[in-house]
Design an enzyme around this catalytic site. Structure first.
Site, PDB file in Angstrom:
ATOM      1  N   THR A  74       0.858  -1.167   0.000  1.00  0.00           N
ATOM      2  CA  THR A  74       0.000   0.000   0.000  1.00  0.00           C
ATOM      3  C   THR A  74       0.905   1.232   0.000  1.00  0.00           C
ATOM      4  O   THR A  74       2.127   1.121  -0.113  1.00  0.00           O
ATOM      5  CB  THR A  74      -0.973  -0.039   1.194  1.00  0.00           C
ATOM      6  OG1 THR A  74      -1.882   1.063   1.099  1.00  0.00           O
ATOM      7  CG2 THR A  74      -0.232   0.008   2.520  1.00  0.00           C
ATOM      8  N   LYS A 110       4.220   1.816  -3.458  1.00  0.00           N
ATOM      9  CA  LYS A 110       3.907   1.265  -4.774  1.00  0.00           C
ATOM     10  C   LYS A 110       4.888   1.704  -5.857  1.00  0.00           C
ATOM     11  O   LYS A 110       5.148   0.962  -6.802  1.00  0.00           O
ATOM     12  CB  LYS A 110       2.475   1.632  -5.177  1.00  0.00           C
ATOM     13  CG  LYS A 110       1.417   0.968  -4.318  1.00  0.00           C
ATOM     14  CD  LYS A 110       0.015   1.276  -4.812  1.00  0.00           C
ATOM     15  CE  LYS A 110      -1.039   0.575  -3.963  1.00  0.00           C
ATOM     16  NZ  LYS A 110      -2.403   0.803  -4.479  1.00  0.00           N
ATOM     17  N   ASN A 114       1.666  -3.075  -6.741  1.00  0.00           N
ATOM     18  CA  ASN A 114       0.972  -3.343  -5.483  1.00  0.00           C
ATOM     19  C   ASN A 114       1.176  -4.781  -5.006  1.00  0.00           C
ATOM     20  O   ASN A 114       0.664  -5.167  -3.964  1.00  0.00           O
ATOM     21  CB  ASN A 114      -0.527  -3.047  -5.604  1.00  0.00           C
ATOM     22  CG  ASN A 114      -1.290  -4.151  -6.305  1.00  0.00           C
ATOM     23  OD1 ASN A 114      -0.779  -4.787  -7.233  1.00  0.00           O
ATOM     24  ND2 ASN A 114      -2.521  -4.389  -5.888  1.00  0.00           N
ATOM     25  N   ASP A 124      -4.284  -4.205  -9.032  1.00  0.00           N
ATOM     26  CA  ASP A 124      -5.340  -3.197  -8.966  1.00  0.00           C
ATOM     27  C   ASP A 124      -6.028  -3.032 -10.315  1.00  0.00           C
ATOM     28  O   ASP A 124      -7.244  -2.844 -10.382  1.00  0.00           O
ATOM     29  CB  ASP A 124      -4.764  -1.839  -8.538  1.00  0.00           C
ATOM     30  CG  ASP A 124      -4.481  -1.763  -7.050  1.00  0.00           C
ATOM     31  OD1 ASP A 124      -5.138  -2.491  -6.278  1.00  0.00           O
ATOM     32  OD2 ASP A 124      -3.603  -0.974  -6.654  1.00  0.00           O
ATOM     33  N   GLY A 171      -8.537  12.653  -9.135  1.00  0.00           N
ATOM     34  CA  GLY A 171      -7.289  12.359  -8.446  1.00  0.00           C
ATOM     35  C   GLY A 171      -6.195  11.962  -9.415  1.00  0.00           C
ATOM     36  O   GLY A 171      -6.446  11.747 -10.610  1.00  0.00           O
ATOM     37  N   ARG A 217      -4.832  18.514  -9.014  1.00  0.00           N
ATOM     38  CA  ARG A 217      -4.613  19.734  -8.238  1.00  0.00           C
ATOM     39  C   ARG A 217      -3.311  20.449  -8.573  1.00  0.00           C
ATOM     40  O   ARG A 217      -3.068  21.538  -8.058  1.00  0.00           O
ATOM     41  CB  ARG A 217      -4.624  19.407  -6.742  1.00  0.00           C
ATOM     42  CG  ARG A 217      -5.947  18.866  -6.225  1.00  0.00           C
ATOM     43  CD  ARG A 217      -5.891  18.623  -4.729  1.00  0.00           C
ATOM     44  NE  ARG A 217      -7.099  17.995  -4.213  1.00  0.00           N
ATOM     45  CZ  ARG A 217      -8.192  18.658  -3.853  1.00  0.00           C
ATOM     46  NH1 ARG A 217      -8.241  19.974  -3.958  1.00  0.00           N
ATOM     47  NH2 ARG A 217      -9.239  18.013  -3.379  1.00  0.00           N
ATOM     48  N   TYR A 268     -13.164   2.511   1.098  1.00  0.00           N
ATOM     49  CA  TYR A 268     -14.040   1.507   1.702  1.00  0.00           C
ATOM     50  C   TYR A 268     -14.261   1.734   3.196  1.00  0.00           C
ATOM     51  O   TYR A 268     -15.111   1.072   3.794  1.00  0.00           O
ATOM     52  CB  TYR A 268     -13.497   0.093   1.469  1.00  0.00           C
ATOM     53  CG  TYR A 268     -12.138  -0.205   2.047  1.00  0.00           C
ATOM     54  CD1 TYR A 268     -11.991  -0.594   3.378  1.00  0.00           C
ATOM     55  CD2 TYR A 268     -10.985  -0.100   1.262  1.00  0.00           C
ATOM     56  CE1 TYR A 268     -10.746  -0.871   3.912  1.00  0.00           C
ATOM     57  CE2 TYR A 268      -9.733  -0.381   1.788  1.00  0.00           C
ATOM     58  CZ  TYR A 268      -9.622  -0.765   3.110  1.00  0.00           C
ATOM     59  OH  TYR A 268      -8.389  -1.038   3.644  1.00  0.00           O
ATOM     60  N   GLY A 296     -15.171   0.611  -2.902  1.00  0.00           N
ATOM     61  CA  GLY A 296     -13.761   0.305  -2.709  1.00  0.00           C
ATOM     62  C   GLY A 296     -13.531  -1.118  -2.244  1.00  0.00           C
ATOM     63  O   GLY A 296     -12.515  -1.732  -2.585  1.00  0.00           O
TER      64      GLY A 296
END
Length: 288
Positions: free
Chosen positions: A75, A79, A100, A116, A139, A164, A228, A249
């Site tokens: 996690t 990664k 992952n 993933d 994101g 962003r 999640y 999730g």
């Protein structure tokens, strides 16, 4: 993904081990899912643990492994950091710079995979999403790059990503070029416009999309929210109230873990239903 044989011919280390690594990692449901799989498969000599490991400690941790170790789930923030420490990286994981899953061979060889991506595709298909004409991604981190790779398989048109920073924008464009996905980058301030897409994949931390609740359209398409815990997110709850389809999730977590179990143990198929039931029970216990 190529088949993986964790124990080479003539070697049978007693007490096989696997674990999830990351920082923070205490919240991870991976031990619950993997242990449920081991119980269902009768792998009584397998254990699955969690270890708090950050980027600075990763190399030393991997050096300390022995022949009993089959592999690791990774996690954040590992990664990308793990890639220079590997002997081989799958093409998909290399293209999106996100590993992952680390598989360890009996000779100590380390192979990086990304479950993933196929996990996302499987979770969407389970909810009836086979193909979309265009999509939006909220994101721009490691999970967003995995989302782009999944969309390379199921999206026939443009993917708009909402980010962003200029740095993140460049990364998303680069990943899109490697994957053959036409990517349009938009500023996060315009994220409300994402919600009209037939498929929206939210990959941001908890709370990041709460302000978008008021912008949920009257007839939304599909929302894939990778969070999640806590669940549902305000955005997912609003989406459901408006009649939209929601992929959770936990769906991603379970499907990618199924693939990890198969790769690490060599047992296929992994018990999806038992793993999902264990994950749901653990989440319920957290919120009870």
């Amino acid at each position: 993904m190529p088949p993986h044989h964790p124990v080479p011919p003539g070697a049978s280390p007693a007490g096989r081990r696997a674990a999830v690594l990351g920082s923070p990692v205490a919240h991870s449901l991976s031990p619950v899912l993997h242990r449920a799989a081991y119980a269902e498969l009768g792998l009584t000599d397998w254990t699955y643990e969690r270890f708090e490991v950050d980027e600075s400690g990763l190399a030393a941790f991997l050096r300390g492994t022995d022949a009993r170790w089959a592999g690791f789930s990774l996690t954040m923030p590992l990664k990308r950091a793990v890639i220079p420490l590997l002997d081989e990286v799958s093409p998909t994981a290399a293209a999106i710079e996100a590993v992952n899953t680390v598989l360890l061979s009996g000779g100590g060889r380390r192979t990086g995979e990304n479950t993933d991506v196929p996990g996302m595709i499987a979770a969407l298909r389970e909810r009836g999403v086979e193909r979309v004409e265009h999509a939006a991604v909220l994101g721009a981190g490691a999970t967003a790059s995995s989302a782009l790779a999944a969309l390379a398989e199921i999206c026939s048109g443009e993917v708009t990503t909402y980010v962003r920073s200029a740095h993140r924008a460049r990364e998303m464009r680069g990943w899109g070029e490697r994957l053959g996905v036409p990517v349009r980058v938009a500023d996060w301030a315009e994220a409300a416009g994402a919600l009209s897409a037939p498929l929206v994949i939210a990959t941001t931390p908890a709370g990041s999309t709460d302000a978008l609740v008021a912008a949920v359209p009257a007839r939304p398409g599909t929302l894939f929210d990778v969070l999640y815990d806590p669940w549902p997110t305000p955005l997912a709850a609003a989406w459901s109230r408006s009649g939209g389809r929601v992929v959770a999730g936990l769906d991603l977590l379970v499907h990618q873990a199924v693939l990890q179990v198969e790769l690490m143990t060599g047992h296929s198929p992994a018990p999806l239903a038992a793993m999902r039931e264990a994950g749901e029970a653990a989440l319920h216990a957290r919120t009870a």
